[in-house]
Write an enzyme that holds these catalytic residues in place. Structure first.
Site, PDB file in Angstrom:
ATOM      1  N   ASP A 198       8.807   7.130 -12.405  1.00  0.00           N
ATOM      2  CA  ASP A 198       7.364   7.240 -12.590  1.00  0.00           C
ATOM      3  C   ASP A 198       7.027   8.732 -12.683  1.00  0.00           C
ATOM      4  OD1 ASP A 198       4.664   7.572 -12.204  1.00  0.00           O
ATOM      5  OD2 ASP A 198       4.509   6.199 -10.507  1.00  0.00           O
ATOM      6  N   LYS A 224      -3.123  12.817 -17.192  1.00  0.00           N
ATOM      7  CA  LYS A 224      -2.645  13.788 -16.197  1.00  0.00           C
ATOM      8  C   LYS A 224      -2.215  15.091 -16.884  1.00  0.00           C
ATOM      9  CE  LYS A 224      -2.163  10.499 -12.833  1.00  0.00           C
ATOM     10  NZ  LYS A 224      -3.122  10.308 -11.762  1.00  0.00           N
ATOM     11  N   CYS A 362      -4.104   5.700  -3.049  1.00  0.00           N
ATOM     12  CA  CYS A 362      -3.336   4.565  -3.592  1.00  0.00           C
ATOM     13  C   CYS A 362      -1.883   4.649  -3.141  1.00  0.00           C
ATOM     14  CB  CYS A 362      -3.408   4.493  -5.115  1.00  0.00           C
ATOM     15  SG  CYS A 362      -5.063   4.331  -5.752  1.00  0.00           S
TER      16      CYS A 362
HETATM   17  N1  7TS Z   1       2.056   6.745 -10.333  1.00  0.00           N
HETATM   18  C1  7TS Z   1       1.679   7.869  -9.691  1.00  0.00           C
HETATM   19  C2  7TS Z   1       2.711   8.678  -8.974  1.00  0.00           C
HETATM   20  C3  7TS Z   1       0.346   8.268  -9.746  1.00  0.00           C
HETATM   21  O1  7TS Z   1      -0.008   9.381  -9.112  1.00  0.00           O
HETATM   22  C4  7TS Z   1      -0.604   7.491 -10.467  1.00  0.00           C
HETATM   23  C5  7TS Z   1      -2.058   7.854 -10.495  1.00  0.00           C
HETATM   24  C6  7TS Z   1      -0.137   6.351 -11.131  1.00  0.00           C
HETATM   25  C7  7TS Z   1       1.182   6.000 -11.024  1.00  0.00           C
HETATM   26  C8  7TS Z   1      -1.044   5.499 -11.955  1.00  0.00           C
HETATM   27  O2  7TS Z   1      -1.418   6.176 -13.109  1.00  0.00           O
HETATM   28  P1  7TS Z   1      -2.515   5.578 -14.096  1.00  0.00           P
HETATM   29  O3  7TS Z   1      -2.731   6.639 -15.104  1.00  0.00           O
HETATM   30  O4  7TS Z   1      -1.947   4.322 -14.675  1.00  0.00           O
HETATM   31  O5  7TS Z   1      -3.722   5.294 -13.249  1.00  0.00           O
HETATM   32  N2  7TS Z   1      -2.471   8.660  -9.432  1.00  0.00           N
HETATM   33  C9  7TS Z   1      -3.737   8.941  -9.053  1.00  0.00           C
HETATM   34  C10 7TS Z   1      -4.023   9.781  -7.977  1.00  0.00           C
HETATM   35  O6  7TS Z   1      -3.196  10.336  -7.280  1.00  0.00           O
HETATM   36  N3  7TS Z   1      -5.358   9.854  -7.844  1.00  0.00           N
HETATM   37  O7  7TS Z   1      -5.923   9.107  -8.797  1.00  0.00           O
HETATM   38  C11 7TS Z   1      -4.935   8.534  -9.574  1.00  0.00           C
END
Ligand code: 7TS
Length: 404
Positions: A198, A224, A362
């Site tokens: 991930d 990101k 989360c």
């Molecule tokens: N994996 C990690 C390590 C993450 O930090 C996040 C999102 C996701 C998966 C999911 O990513 P998405 O783009 O599918 O939502 N992290 C965060 C956070 O740390 N604060 O808000 C979202």
């Protein structure tokens, strides 16, 4: 080496005031801000070449298709995938993980083992728990120490012929720890297990080479990386992507459809049913170009300087405790001050223009490990400044005084 003053001009949102104070945006781990070139890329798409892709013979559709496929090539080059069709466009990291987790349903048997780490985002836990429920596979957990580092000896003990898949984040969103993923991948391969990394939190800081890592699946989100929301990638080795069944049925993912039988399209289209986020994908490519122009080594060096400065500064605040103290970490500082609730700190410093995330991020198992309800998380990007660290420090002192 980076001219931060000049870089900040690229990000129109940073000129804003929040609650009458200059915006100090320190929630980059949740999502990054967007440079003007990325915003322009979305506007240009809709104002000049908007059309559906891969289907029209008309000129606009050809132009949109070319721009979309160029973005795939940019992503291929960035992550050094062997083939462009090993890059699947998705709605983001969460979507990418669900594609793989769902695909493994038919490949697992009762009693098979899957390994995850103790420091994962819920996105890299829940889809696998659902997979275990469907198949009877068992989830094993790599433990961590109080610095927020994985216990690699324990990982070695969990691996066996029963292990089918290992999934670990490259960087923890709540702690900032950079995990030793090359070692994790190599050890998993020794027992014949596949590995998904991930990359949601590593992708803005570290340029990963999927061939050098020899990783089976690598997932990331555009938002990101200075790109738009709702777009991401699933990199998979060709052999794995061919083995996995498609996740969704629909238009553009087929070779032939009759009511008796449907055959699926080749990669990457097999996993890209329906009209994708075309503007988002093209803007993702623009964001990748923007960051590569700055240079990932330059970004990492500067962000590490910010991290060192901010760590030293915040530790001057009496009662402040940092969670995640690995030597190998990105520019994330998770902390609490005494027994003050993180939400209270977040609310007060927001009034002073400082935007941080508060809560469990989360990643509830991490909070349970430290026996805390949550943390305040300041996450820094290359467009943040040392002066902004000082603003954060002063805001925290103010919050502490008000709340103690
Ligand atoms: N994996 C990690 C390590 C993450 O930090 C996040 C999102 C996701 C998966 C999911 O990513 P998405 O783009 O599918 O939502 N992290 C965060 C956070 O740390 N604060 O808000 C979202």
């Amino acid at each position: 080496m980076l001219d931060i003053k000049k870089i900040r001009v690229d990000f129109p949102i940073l000129k804003q005031q929040i609650n009458g104070k200059p915006l100090v945006y320190l929630d980059n781990a949740a999502t990054s801000q967007k440079p003007q070139v990325v915003i322009d890329s979305i506007v240009n798409y809709y104002t000049t070449i908007n059309a559906n892709i891969h289907r029209g013979v008309h000129t606009l559709s050809q132009k949109a298709t070319d721009a979309f496929e160029q973005a795939r090539e940019k992503l291929q080059k960035h992550f050094n995938a062997k083939k462009s069709y090993e890059i699947i466009f998705t709605a983001g990291t969460t979507h990418s993980i669900n594609i793989v987790a769902t695909g493994f349903t038919s490949l697992l048997q009762k009693g098979d083992e899957l390994i995850v780490s103790a420091m994962e985002h819920h996105s890299n836990i829940v889809p696998w728990q659902m997979l275990c429920e469907r198949t009877g596979a068992v989830l094993k957990i790599i433990p961590m120490n109080s610095a927020g580092e994985l216990l690699m000896n324990e990982y070695g003990k969990l691996l066996s012929k029963k292990t089918k898949l290992v999934f670990v984040n490259h960087v923890s969103n709540a702690l900032g720890t950079i995990n030793p993923i090359k070692e994790i991948i190599d050890k998993a391969h020794q027992v014949g297990a596949a590995v998904l990394i991930d990359g949601a939190q590593s992708c803005p800081h570290i340029k990963s080479d999927v061939q050098a890592l020899d990783v089976d699946f690598y997932v990331a989100s555009a938002h990101k990386l200075c790109g738009p929301t709702g777009v991401g990638i699933l990199y998979g080795k060709e052999a794995w992507l061919n083995k996995l069944p498609p996740y969704q049925g629909g238009g553009e993912m087929i070779k032939e459809v009759t009511f008796e039988k449907t055959t699926y399209a080749d990669l990457p289209h097999k996993f890209e049913a329906g009209t994708p986020n075309i503007a988002g994908v093209i803007a993702f490519g623009t964001a990748i170009d923007y960051l590569n122009n700055l240079g990932f080594d330059n970004i990492a060096t500067y962000e590490n300087e910010l991290l060192q400065y901010a760590t030293k500064k915040l530790l001057q605040i009496e009662g402040l405790k940092i969670y995640g103290t690995s030597k190998h970490k990105t520019s994330v500082i998770s902390f609490n001050i005494d027994k003050i609730h993180p939400y209270d700190i977040g609310t007060i410093i927001d009034k002073l223009g400082v935007e941080v995330r508060t809560g469990h991020h989360c990643a509830q198992p991490i909070m349970d490990f430290y026996k805390i309800p949550g943390t305040v998380r300041a996450s820094f990007s290359f467009y943040n400044t040392f002066e902004e660290v000082d603003v954060l420090y002063n805001a925290l002192i103010r919050a502490k005084t008000m709340l103690s």
